[in-house]
Design an enzyme around this catalytic site. Structure first.
Site, short mmCIF file in Angstrom:
data_model
loop_
_atom_site.label_atom_id
_atom_site.label_comp_id
_atom_site.label_asym_id
_atom_site.label_seq_id
_atom_site.Cartn_x
_atom_site.Cartn_y
_atom_site.Cartn_z
N HIS A 167 0.96 -1.35 -0.02
CA HIS A 167 -0.04 -0.03 0.09
C HIS A 167 0.86 1.34 -0.06
O HIS A 167 0.86 1.98 1.09
CB HIS A 167 -0.97 -0.01 1.18
CG HIS A 167 -2.21 -0.71 0.98
ND1 HIS A 167 -3.06 -1.37 2.02
CD2 HIS A 167 -2.87 -1.05 -0.10
CE1 HIS A 167 -4.04 -2.06 1.47
NE2 HIS A 167 -4.02 -1.74 0.15
N CYS A 173 3.69 -12.12 2.97
CA CYS A 173 4.47 -11.92 4.19
C CYS A 173 4.32 -13.21 5.09
O CYS A 173 3.35 -13.73 5.30
CB CYS A 173 3.90 -10.64 5.03
SG CYS A 173 4.63 -10.70 6.83
N HIS A 179 -10.34 -5.18 4.12
CA HIS A 179 -8.92 -5.03 4.08
C HIS A 179 -8.22 -6.20 3.18
O HIS A 179 -8.63 -7.22 3.56
CB HIS A 179 -8.05 -4.86 5.22
CG HIS A 179 -6.48 -4.42 5.12
ND1 HIS A 179 -5.66 -5.54 4.79
CD2 HIS A 179 -6.05 -3.28 5.16
CE1 HIS A 179 -4.53 -4.71 4.59
NE2 HIS A 179 -4.48 -3.63 5.05
N GLU A 181 -5.43 -8.07 3.31
CA GLU A 181 -5.21 -9.13 4.29
C GLU A 181 -6.11 -9.77 5.05
O GLU A 181 -6.28 -11.09 5.10
CB GLU A 181 -4.19 -8.60 5.41
CG GLU A 181 -3.86 -9.42 6.25
CD GLU A 181 -3.10 -8.95 7.32
OE1 GLU A 181 -3.15 -9.65 8.60
OE2 GLU A 181 -2.19 -8.01 7.17
#
Length: 282
Positions: free
Chosen positions: A40, A97, A125, A127
């Site tokens: 982002h 990640c 979001h 994630e």
């Protein structure tokens, strides 16, 4: 005037790793895509676009690809997206990640064991959406203390609570306490990234002692937004900027200390540019 830079600011391990993997693919050539912006930060995404990296946002766009390499963003994606990439014979570079990948594994294991999955994080979001996509049962997202208070769940049933890696640590603890007081059979896994905790603690400490606080990061960055909220609690004169171009300060002579922190998706060159500008011009 003195400028204090937070000890922990800028690229975290997962972001640095993801960005490096994309640039490595650029050096190899061929059509390269990222599923969603790799991180982002608009400046990084624009630079990659100039180098030919295309961002795809939807399953429909993914289905249209017949060749090339798809890089999975640092935020991760659902199991379904991974399977689509494989089924279409596209090369895949998984830049998720590792801390997010750990959540995927926990959610997959615990949901298959029959536990209800509750994700404490920001609904919508990327994630969080990716985490939901690894649950064998429908996962619920709880974002606020009020939502936690109003959450209804059957007594005796098992629940597994995880968190978005960049969620506010203190808020996570408060929400977990609400679930515990309700008497639910809860298995809690604190999946907030340690780098997030350290970054938030450092930002709060500096904001409490400065006259002006500057928070640098992408406008869509969840962890940067939380840094801004934390700093605002300690310092009323807190500014949220993406780049130096957004910085419009008219500081009175009484200002003696300026603090600077940055989100996990902010490149070091932007941090240094802002830091040098403030030191030279004020």
């Amino acid at each position: 005037m003195e400028v204090i830079l937070a000890e922990h600011a800028g690229f975290c391990f997962g972001v640095k790793r993801a960005v490096e993997q994309v640039y490595e693919q650029v050096s190899r050539g061929g059509p390269i895509y990222t599923y969603g912006p790799i991180i982002h930060n608009e400046e990084v995404v624009k630079d990659l676009e100039r180098k030919g990296v295309q961002v795809i946002e939807t399953e429909e766009q993914l289905r249209e690809l017949t060749e090339g390499t798809v890089v999975i963003r640092s935020h991760g994606v659902s199991r379904k997206i991974c399977e689509m990439i494989e089924a279409q014979g596209l090369a895949c570079v998984d830049a998720t990640c590792p801390f997010v990948k750990r959540i995927h594994n926990i959610v997959e294991t615990e949901s298959k064991a029959g536990k209800k999955i509750v994700i404490i994080g920001n609904a919508g979001h990327p994630e969080v959406e990716g985490i939901m996509g690894w649950s064998a049962v429908h996962a619920d997202v709880v974002e606020s203390l009020e939502e936690a208070q109003n959450y209804a769940f059957g007594q005796g049933q098992e629940m597994c609570i995880v968190s978005q890696t960049t969620f506010n640590y203190n808020k996570f603890q408060d929400m977990v306490e609400i679930f515990m007081r309700k008497g639910y059979n809860v298995y809690v896994v604190n999946t907030i990234c340690n780098a997030t905790e350290v970054r938030q603690t450092a930002a709060r400490k500096i904001a409490a002692q400065v006259d002006v606080m500057i928070v640098i990061g992408g406008k869509h960055s969840s962890n940067t937004r939380k840094l801004y909220e934390i700093c605002m609690q300690e310092c009323a004169n807190t500014y949220f900027i993406q780049t130096l171009d957004d910085l419009h300060l008219d500081l009175p002579k009484s200002v003696r200390l300026v603090g600077i922190t940055a989100g996990a998706s902010t490149p070091n060159n932007i941090i240094e540019e802002v830091q040098n500008y403030v030191r030279v011009n004020f």
